[in-house]
Each structure stands twice: as structure tokens, then as C-alpha cells.
Design an enzyme around this catalytic site. Sequence first.
Site, PDB file in Angstrom:
ATOM      1  N   SER A  44     -33.338  16.296 -20.804  1.00 37.28           N
ATOM      2  CA  SER A  44     -33.901  15.117 -20.159  1.00 37.28           C
ATOM      3  C   SER A  44     -35.401  15.335 -19.910  1.00 37.28           C
ATOM      4  CB  SER A  44     -33.144  14.818 -18.862  1.00 37.28           C
ATOM      5  OG  SER A  44     -33.416  13.541 -18.382  1.00 37.28           O
TER       6      SER A  44
ATOM      7  N   ARG B 208     -31.507   6.843  -6.173  1.00 42.84           N
ATOM      8  CA  ARG B 208     -30.620   7.842  -6.774  1.00 42.84           C
ATOM      9  C   ARG B 208     -29.375   7.181  -7.368  1.00 42.84           C
ATOM     10  NH1 ARG B 208     -29.725  12.511  -9.446  1.00 42.84           N
ATOM     11  NH2 ARG B 208     -27.838  13.579  -8.743  1.00 42.84           N
TER      12      ARG B 208
ATOM     13  N   ASP C 286     -24.982   8.993 -25.047  1.00 41.12           N
ATOM     14  CA  ASP C 286     -26.177   8.958 -24.197  1.00 41.12           C
ATOM     15  C   ASP C 286     -26.986   7.709 -24.528  1.00 41.12           C
ATOM     16  OD1 ASP C 286     -28.510   9.355 -22.775  1.00 41.12           O
ATOM     17  OD2 ASP C 286     -28.873  11.392 -23.526  1.00 41.12           O
TER      18      ASP C 286
ATOM     19  N   HIS D 234     -25.408  10.679 -20.679  1.00 43.15           N
ATOM     20  CA  HIS D 234     -26.588  11.540 -20.631  1.00 43.15           C
ATOM     21  C   HIS D 234     -26.314  12.865 -19.930  1.00 43.15           C
ATOM     22  CE1 HIS D 234     -30.812  12.588 -20.496  1.00 43.15           C
ATOM     23  NE2 HIS D 234     -30.782  12.671 -19.176  1.00 43.15           N
ATOM     24  N   ASP D 235     -25.497  12.832 -18.894  1.00 39.31           N
ATOM     25  CA  ASP D 235     -25.208  14.052 -18.126  1.00 39.31           C
ATOM     26  C   ASP D 235     -24.332  15.051 -18.871  1.00 39.31           C
ATOM     27  OD1 ASP D 235     -26.715  13.876 -15.873  1.00 39.31           O
ATOM     28  OD2 ASP D 235     -25.090  13.354 -14.512  1.00 39.31           O
TER      29      ASP D 235
END
Length: 415
Positions: free
Chosen positions: A182, A252, A354, A387-388
Site C-alpha cells: 500500500s 478510519r 483489491d 486490499h488487506d
Amino acid sequence: MCRAGVPYATPVSFFHCPCRRNAGYRMDQTNPVTPLSHQHVTFPDGLQLDCGFHLAPVDVAYRTYGTLSPARDNAILVCHALTGDQYVADPHPLTGKPGWWGRMVGPGLPIDTDRFFVICVNVLGGCMGTTGPRSLRVREDGTEEPWGTDFPAITIRDMVRAQHLLVEHMGITRLLAVVGGSMGGMQVLEWCATYPEQVFAAMPIATSPFHSAQNIAFNEVSRQAIFADPQWHGGRYWECNEIPARGLAVARMMAHITYLSEAALTRKFGRRVRTTPGRGATGGPGSLFGEMFEVESYLRHQGSTFVRRFDANSYLTITRAMDYFDLGAEHDGDMSRPFRGTPTRFCIISFSSDWLFPTSQARLLARALNQVAANVSFVEIDSDKGHDAFLLDEPDFDRTIRGFLCGAAEHAGIG
């Protein structure tokens, strides 16, 4: 205007608040901006930033794992993402939670600390010991106060320059590898563009050679949530012993949605509901919000835990640095030119689900490197975790990292 753009400065840490409405946050009644003690080096001469400001002195906070070889040739720099820090493989000093990449860095793990010396640095602008908006500066009258919103605009390249100061300080002339996902992947690419002779191998993971318009838009929504918090106080919230907790939590929550895929959210939560008998979100029976979806509860938890370890001003500063990242900006849009003649070996990794940094952007990077005949391999990991995925259990990903680093060590002549 420099590529850093307008200075959206703010500190990345959290301020300890004794106010009842912020109950639950760690308190320090004597000084709301007292920092934790971190392993760090101070560079009195500081840095010349891309925006033209000379920042001095500069503290660089870091952690190391493993042993540096006598030849100083086994060092791997791990670059953290937006909300990460230097505690990659040991418990976080604020939350007590395990390191954010503890499954990847350690003895016998893919980034093997029995073999490699691993360095992880808190980025410039951060709140975990490296100089940032919450750091104290000396005013003209000799008093000290946090930089706050006066902290100069920084870029990804400025972050890398600060890391380079530390690497040189350690007597390391060439890194075996620079690895990161990232925003960490952006730092990897900047290392290769700015210090090509000092990076033997590079692994940019789940990243892109520029920040897309969509990602800039997501970041702006997050920033506006912070600005809208009544405890924002123009970014000088420490003067009121407050933090913009609600705005930072929403930021967040917003960002966390982008880190996951629809499949991951459905698998983890579906449409399951959590019910609190007899009362709603506002405290009355029969409220419209008397029931909470599991995914809502999860996001609220992510937001509330985040504000206990991160600072709103730093969040603004670092997201702006990401927004202005564009390797081709100074080369008429040509993303290959920063890598002409590069000696670095590259392994680019993306994940099929992602959508924040999609595989299409990774392919753009691979094509740019191919145009200058760089040594590059490209891997797309099939995953539905979004993405994680680079932070989660993905055996193919683990094997790719282990294989590439072992191969790099072999080609570099490291036993």
C-alpha cells in the site's frame, strides 16, 4: 506549486485527554502531548523537503529485528502503510496488540530474521516517534509547542529521505531489499527511483506508481470528517485537552471499507444483526437503531480503537502525501523514466480482489519497468480478501515473498 501541494499538516499520534466526553482514552494529566519513548536517532541538520522547507532537527524512530551481518549486506527495509508504524513484529506500546506483520517477519518466517536484519521506520509525519505535526518545536519566544497545522507539507520522497538518513547512520551502503504494501509500496518505488544503487531488490505490494482520483476522493471524505468534528478546533485541539475522536473514527471506518472486498465483508458479516434487548442506539425502546448489523459493530470497533493510537493531524498529513504521489509527474507522465538504468530486481505483487490498488495499476508499473529493460517479475495472487490481503493469511503470497527474498540473497552472494 511543488508536488507536495498545500500543507495539510497535523500530528499522527493521539493526545491524552482527561475530558469525561473522551473517557476511555489513555490519560496524562500533566502534559497532553507527552510522547512515548521510542528507539530513535536525532539528525540535527534535518532535511530539505520537496516543498522547499528545511526541517531541522529530525527524529527518526525505528525498530530492528535480527542481526546485521559483519559485511552489513543482509538488511531488509520494511515500509509501513498509512496507519502502520515501526512495530512490525512486536507488541504495540499503546494497544498491546501483536505487530502488524508479525506473521511475516520473524525467525523462520518469509522475512526470516534468522537470516536477515530487518528495519522498520515510522514515517516522517507520523506519531510514533518520528518528527511530525505533534512534535514540539521552539517558537521565537523560546517556548515549545507542537507543530500542529504549521507542520510543513511532506511527500513520499521526503519520507524516504528520512529513512535514508537512518540507513546511512547504520553504516549500510546497500539494502538487500525494500519491501512494503500500500503506502509502503509507494515508499519502495520511491527508494528505487531516488536511491537506485542502494536497493538490490524491491517488492512493491498492493500499490501503484500514482494515487488514483478515486483514492484521492476517499481520502478527502475522510479528511472532511475530521474537519467537521466540533473538537477539531482548527487543528489545535491539544490546547483544549481534546481530540477530534468522532471525526477520526469516521475517517478510519471510511478507509477500512476500502481495504476489504464485498466477498470478504459478506463472508465475515453477511446481514447478521446484533440486538441489544430493550434499547436502541439513542437509549429508548423501539428505536429505529435498536438493532445493529454486525458489520456496523465491526466498523465502530475499528474506529474507536484507532483513535487510541493515531493522531488526526498526522492522518491528514500522511494522506495528503499519498495523494501527491506520482512517479511520472516530473517526467511528463512517463512512469518508466525514473527507473532508466536501474540495477534493482523487482517483484510486483497484486491481489485479484483489491479494488483500492487494482491489478491494472500494478500492470502499468510492470510495463513501465519492462520499457527500460528492468529485471522484473509480476505476480497476481488470487484472493477474495481485498486490499488487506497482504496483511492476512495467504499461503501463495507467503511463498512468493520467501522465494523472491531467498533468490535475491543468492544472487547477492549472501549465505
